[in-house]
Motif scaffolding. Structure first.
Motif, PDB file in Angstrom:
ATOM      1  N   GLY A 108      34.335  35.498  44.743  1.00 24.49           N
ATOM      2  CA  GLY A 108      35.862  35.078  45.193  1.00 24.49           C
ATOM      3  C   GLY A 108      36.152  35.785  46.655  1.00 24.49           C
ATOM      4  N   THR A 109      36.283  35.060  47.705  1.00 17.97           N
ATOM      5  CA  THR A 109      36.529  35.834  48.735  1.00 17.97           C
ATOM      6  C   THR A 109      37.528  35.666  49.400  1.00 17.97           C
ATOM      7  N   GLY A 110      39.035  35.478  48.693  1.00 17.73           N
ATOM      8  CA  GLY A 110      40.242  35.115  49.281  1.00 17.73           C
ATOM      9  C   GLY A 110      40.684  36.610  49.795  1.00 17.73           C
ATOM     10  N   TYR A 111      42.139  36.511  49.656  1.00 23.80           N
ATOM     11  CA  TYR A 111      42.735  37.712  50.143  1.00 23.80           C
ATOM     12  C   TYR A 111      42.395  39.095  49.604  1.00 23.80           C
ATOM     13  N   VAL A 112      42.289  38.892  48.306  1.00 24.07           N
ATOM     14  CA  VAL A 112      41.701  39.986  47.513  1.00 24.07           C
ATOM     15  C   VAL A 112      40.439  40.402  47.558  1.00 24.07           C
ATOM     16  N   GLY A 113      39.424  39.288  47.414  1.00 23.28           N
ATOM     17  CA  GLY A 113      38.075  39.554  47.185  1.00 23.28           C
ATOM     18  C   GLY A 113      37.568  40.120  48.400  1.00 23.28           C
ATOM     19  N   LEU A 114      37.755  39.379  49.814  1.00 22.80           N
ATOM     20  CA  LEU A 114      37.201  39.744  50.883  1.00 22.80           C
ATOM     21  C   LEU A 114      37.722  41.129  51.336  1.00 22.80           C
TER      22      LEU A 114
ATOM     23  N   VAL B 267      30.349  36.815  47.107  1.00 24.86           N
ATOM     24  CA  VAL B 267      30.115  35.147  46.834  1.00 24.86           C
ATOM     25  C   VAL B 267      31.219  34.342  46.904  1.00 24.86           C
ATOM     26  N   ASP B 268      31.225  33.257  47.487  1.00 23.41           N
ATOM     27  CA  ASP B 268      32.036  32.377  47.292  1.00 23.41           C
ATOM     28  C   ASP B 268      31.544  31.036  47.161  1.00 23.41           C
ATOM     29  N   ASN B 269      32.119  30.105  46.482  1.00 21.69           N
ATOM     30  CA  ASN B 269      31.567  28.877  46.200  1.00 21.69           C
ATOM     31  C   ASN B 269      32.051  27.646  47.254  1.00 21.69           C
ATOM     32  N   ASN B 270      33.059  28.117  48.144  1.00 24.73           N
ATOM     33  CA  ASN B 270      33.360  27.340  49.171  1.00 24.73           C
ATOM     34  C   ASN B 270      32.578  27.333  50.679  1.00 24.73           C
TER      35      ASN B 270
ATOM     36  N   ILE C 162      35.365  40.187  39.570  1.00 25.53           N
ATOM     37  CA  ILE C 162      35.770  38.701  39.670  1.00 25.53           C
ATOM     38  C   ILE C 162      37.179  38.712  40.136  1.00 25.53           C
ATOM     39  N   ALA C 163      37.140  37.962  41.677  1.00 23.44           N
ATOM     40  CA  ALA C 163      38.523  38.049  42.319  1.00 23.44           C
ATOM     41  C   ALA C 163      38.739  36.691  42.884  1.00 23.44           C
ATOM     42  N   VAL C 164      38.492  35.546  41.944  1.00 23.78           N
ATOM     43  CA  VAL C 164      38.763  34.307  42.079  1.00 23.78           C
ATOM     44  C   VAL C 164      40.492  34.019  41.844  1.00 23.78           C
TER      45      VAL C 164
ATOM     46  N   ARG D  80      40.854  28.822  34.869  1.00 18.29           N
ATOM     47  CA  ARG D  80      39.569  28.135  34.911  1.00 18.29           C
ATOM     48  C   ARG D  80      38.574  28.662  35.819  1.00 18.29           C
ATOM     49  N   TYR D  81      39.148  29.141  36.954  1.00 21.91           N
ATOM     50  CA  TYR D  81      38.105  29.824  37.765  1.00 21.91           C
ATOM     51  C   TYR D  81      37.511  31.142  37.518  1.00 21.91           C
ATOM     52  N   VAL D  82      38.125  31.934  36.769  1.00 25.50           N
ATOM     53  CA  VAL D  82      37.947  33.072  36.039  1.00 25.50           C
ATOM     54  C   VAL D  82      36.585  32.585  35.038  1.00 25.50           C
ATOM     55  N   GLU D  83      36.999  31.721  34.262  1.00 21.48           N
ATOM     56  CA  GLU D  83      35.984  31.239  33.290  1.00 21.48           C
ATOM     57  C   GLU D  83      34.840  30.747  33.863  1.00 21.48           C
ATOM     58  N   ALA D  84      34.889  29.909  34.938  1.00 21.47           N
ATOM     59  CA  ALA D  84      33.484  29.605  35.672  1.00 21.47           C
ATOM     60  C   ALA D  84      32.755  30.771  36.142  1.00 21.47           C
ATOM     61  N   VAL D  85      33.380  31.753  36.528  1.00 18.33           N
ATOM     62  CA  VAL D  85      32.669  32.769  37.319  1.00 18.33           C
ATOM     63  C   VAL D  85      31.956  33.778  36.217  1.00 18.33           C
TER      64      VAL D  85
ATOM     65  N   SER E 204      41.007  39.870  39.546  1.00 15.08           N
ATOM     66  CA  SER E 204      42.022  38.990  39.216  1.00 15.08           C
ATOM     67  C   SER E 204      42.957  39.157  38.360  1.00 15.08           C
ATOM     68  N   THR E 205      44.346  38.887  38.703  1.00 18.34           N
ATOM     69  CA  THR E 205      45.344  39.136  37.761  1.00 18.34           C
ATOM     70  C   THR E 205      45.324  37.766  36.628  1.00 18.34           C
ATOM     71  N   VAL E 206      44.892  38.637  35.543  1.00 21.99           N
ATOM     72  CA  VAL E 206      44.684  37.409  34.353  1.00 21.99           C
ATOM     73  C   VAL E 206      45.549  37.721  33.263  1.00 21.99           C
TER      74      VAL E 206
ATOM     75  N   PRO F  52      43.224  45.902  38.060  1.00 20.14           N
ATOM     76  CA  PRO F  52      44.203  45.005  38.680  1.00 20.14           C
ATOM     77  C   PRO F  52      44.473  45.510  40.141  1.00 20.14           C
ATOM     78  N   GLU F  53      44.637  44.663  41.046  1.00 26.20           N
ATOM     79  CA  GLU F  53      44.803  44.821  42.446  1.00 26.20           C
ATOM     80  C   GLU F  53      46.253  44.911  42.918  1.00 26.20           C
ATOM     81  N   PHE F  54      46.822  45.774  43.426  1.00 25.33           N
ATOM     82  CA  PHE F  54      48.099  45.941  44.198  1.00 25.33           C
ATOM     83  C   PHE F  54      48.512  45.774  45.446  1.00 25.33           C
TER      84      PHE F  54
ATOM     85  N   ARG G 194      48.869  44.528  49.192  1.00 25.26           N
ATOM     86  CA  ARG G 194      50.131  43.583  49.803  1.00 25.26           C
ATOM     87  C   ARG G 194      49.597  42.840  51.035  1.00 25.26           C
ATOM     88  N   GLU G 195      49.637  41.268  50.955  1.00 23.49           N
ATOM     89  CA  GLU G 195      49.295  40.598  52.009  1.00 23.49           C
ATOM     90  C   GLU G 195      50.088  40.975  53.192  1.00 23.49           C
ATOM     91  N   GLY G 196      49.209  40.955  54.447  1.00 24.33           N
ATOM     92  CA  GLY G 196      49.890  41.679  55.610  1.00 24.33           C
ATOM     93  C   GLY G 196      49.607  43.077  55.976  1.00 24.33           C
TER      94      GLY G 196
END
Ligand code: NAI
Length: 461
Positions: free
Chosen positions: A7-13, A29-32, A82-84, A97-102, A121-123, A169-171, A173-175
């Motif tokens: 998962g390479t979003g704001y947190v993963g990347l 890894v990202d599935n996109n 796991i950072a989806v 569901r994304y955490v489950e798939a991963v 991920s925040t789960v 967990p991740e803390f 801040r975007e920006g």
């Protein structure tokens, strides 16, 4: 160490890039496929100060790789993040569901050796054991395939796959995500196995020792070692507290408006009390973004699942929903009839220095202004550059602040972008039908704005 971030979003990347910068070999890894293509071409799919530069340097020196192939990532990593996303469902619960798939994908591809699977991920609380179960399911499915194919030996070997789950967990801040990763207030590690915690501490040693920190002479970053459920709860409690603090000051601001007090002075006066602290006391049009709303709702929902009504948190959410539309109330007070009038929004993103529009207050404001028959225009330093890629509707995105002001009956400052402090307000005022500005973040200096020819309206001041 060998790391895989899925998962390479704001947190993963950000996590992947920063860990590579500290010397680890990271596969993201990202599935996109589009995203992976972009990153392989050296471009960041998100806007985050400092990220592109670090991404390019770590990619060039070979410590950072990108792939869509989860098997390659899982087999490479000793630590698997796991950072989806865990977006909200309409009920307020987290969609896991994304955490489950991963987790299933990890199980299906685990190779020999000990691995730590990290929930970044925040789960929902209790997900540590759940992820373990799904990974085991993934292993079992893979074994069935191997035995079916006659590969008994390989299947037996698979049983030797050993792993622990850690909640980390991740803390960030975007920006200021890169800065926050290298300068965290604390690192939280939840696990029932000390071996897993020790490996995580080894991974984070350069960060704990502040090797890349703004101030390397500070004492090491505190590490909170705890059980998985408490680690998961820490994330929710932190966000719920911060969101409640903002709703609190917004409530005070609304009372200030009625009694003629200035909430910015009140916030200063209470914030100097060290038990309260001055941060998160800026009154305005409320909190938004991809985390606070969904995390507070998820915690309220978890409480309900366990037969508890989280009254305070429910109130914090309610205050915030009302607060988002306070700018519309103020517009009504100023312009009386809104129908057929034009309003310009300064800022669209939920906060400055990000391109994230998820659950941004601007979206509710636009919807409500449209409903009331207003023409809505907006200028945002990021969104105006990147076009309408967030699928905005009901708003015309202008390319500069003066075009925004032209022909407007009022402006509303929605996001406190730094550049909004120094716009040519005198010129903008002249271009408007009515020079009114609703400062939804109490960000501007009222005297300066009034000197530029505007009527200034803040929140609670
Ligand atoms: P995001 O939506 O920006 O990124 C998620 C990424 O995961 C996307 O690139 C998506 O393509 C990828 N993905 C989804 N399913 C996948 C799969 N099966 N295999 C591989 N990749 C897959 O999410 P964001 O904002 O980074 O959040 C991730 C988690 O971190 C969430 O649980 C969030 O609550 C939490 N968090 C987010 C923070 C933030 O500021 N954005 C801060 C702290 C925590």
């Amino acid at each position: 160490m060998r790391v895989c971030v899925i998962g390479t979003g704001y947190v993963g990347l950000v996590t992947g890039v920063c860990l590579a910068h500290t010397g680890h070999h990271v596969i993201c890894v990202d599935n996109n496929e589009e995203k992976v293509k972009l990153m392989k071409a050296g471009q960041s799919p998100i806007f985050e100060p400092g990220l592109s530069e670090l991404m390019q340097s770590t990619y060039q020196n070979g410590l950072l790789e990108f792939t869509t192939d989860i098997a390659a990532g899982v087999q490479h990593g000793e630590i698997l993040f796991i950072a989806v996303g865990t977006p909200p469902l309409p009920t307020g619960e987290s969609d896991t569901r994304y955490v489950e798939a991963v987790a299933r994908g990890i199980g299906a591809n685990l190779n020999d050796g000990y691995k730590v699977i990290v929930n970044k991920s925040t789960v929902p609380i209790g997900s540590g054991d759940w992820v373990r179960m799904i990974v085991m399911d993934g292993i079992a499915e893979r074994q069935k395939v191997l035995v079916g194919a006659g590969g008994v030996e390989a299947a037996v070997q698979k049983i030797a796959a050993e792993f622990d789950v850690v909640s980390n967990p991740e803390f960030l801040r975007e920006g200021s995500a890169v800065y926050d990763t290298f300068n965290p207030d604390r690192i939280v590690l939840g696990s029932n196995n000390q071996k897993a915690i020790d490996l995580m501490k080894q991974l984070y040693t350069p960060i704990i020792d502040r090797k890349y920190a703004e101030n390397p002479s500070l004492p090491p970053v505190p590490v909170v070692e705890t059980d998985i459920n408490s680690a998961e709860m820490i994330k929710y409690a932190a966000n719920a507290f911060l969101a409640t603090k903002i709703s609190f000051i917004n409530e005070v601001a609304n009372i200030c408006d009625r009694v003629g007090a200035d909430v910015t002075q009140v916030a200063k006066g209470i914030g100097l009390d060290s038990r309260i602290g001055g941060k998160f006391l800026q009154a305005g049009i409320g909190w938004g973004g991809s985390c606070f709303p969904k995390d507070v709702s998820a915690l309220v929902h978890t409480a309900k699942d366990y037969n508890y009504t989280a009254e305070l948190l429910e109130a914090a959410v309610k205050v915030n929903q009302r607060q988002r539309l306070i700018a519309v109330d103020k517009l009504q007070q100023e312009l009386k009839i809104l129908k057929g009038k034009s309003v310009g929004l300064l800022g669209l993103t939920f906060k400055p220095d990000t391109d994230d529009m998820r659950d941004a207050p601007a979206l509710n404001i636009i919807e409500e202004l449209n409903r009331l028959g207003m023409k809505v225009k907006a200028y945002d330093p990021i969104v105006s550059q990147t076009g309408l890629r967030h699928g905005l509707s009901g708003v015309i995105v202008e390319t500069d602040p003066e075009r925004l002001a032209d022909g407007c009956d009022a402006l509303v400052l929605v996001t406190e972008w730094d550049q909004f402090r120094t716009l040519d307000y005198a010129k903008m005022a002249k271009l408007m039908n009515h020079a009114v500005i609703i400062d939804g973040r109490n960000f501007l200096n009222p005297k300066e704005i009034e000197a530029a020819g505007f009527r200034y309206v803040g929140i609670g001041r």
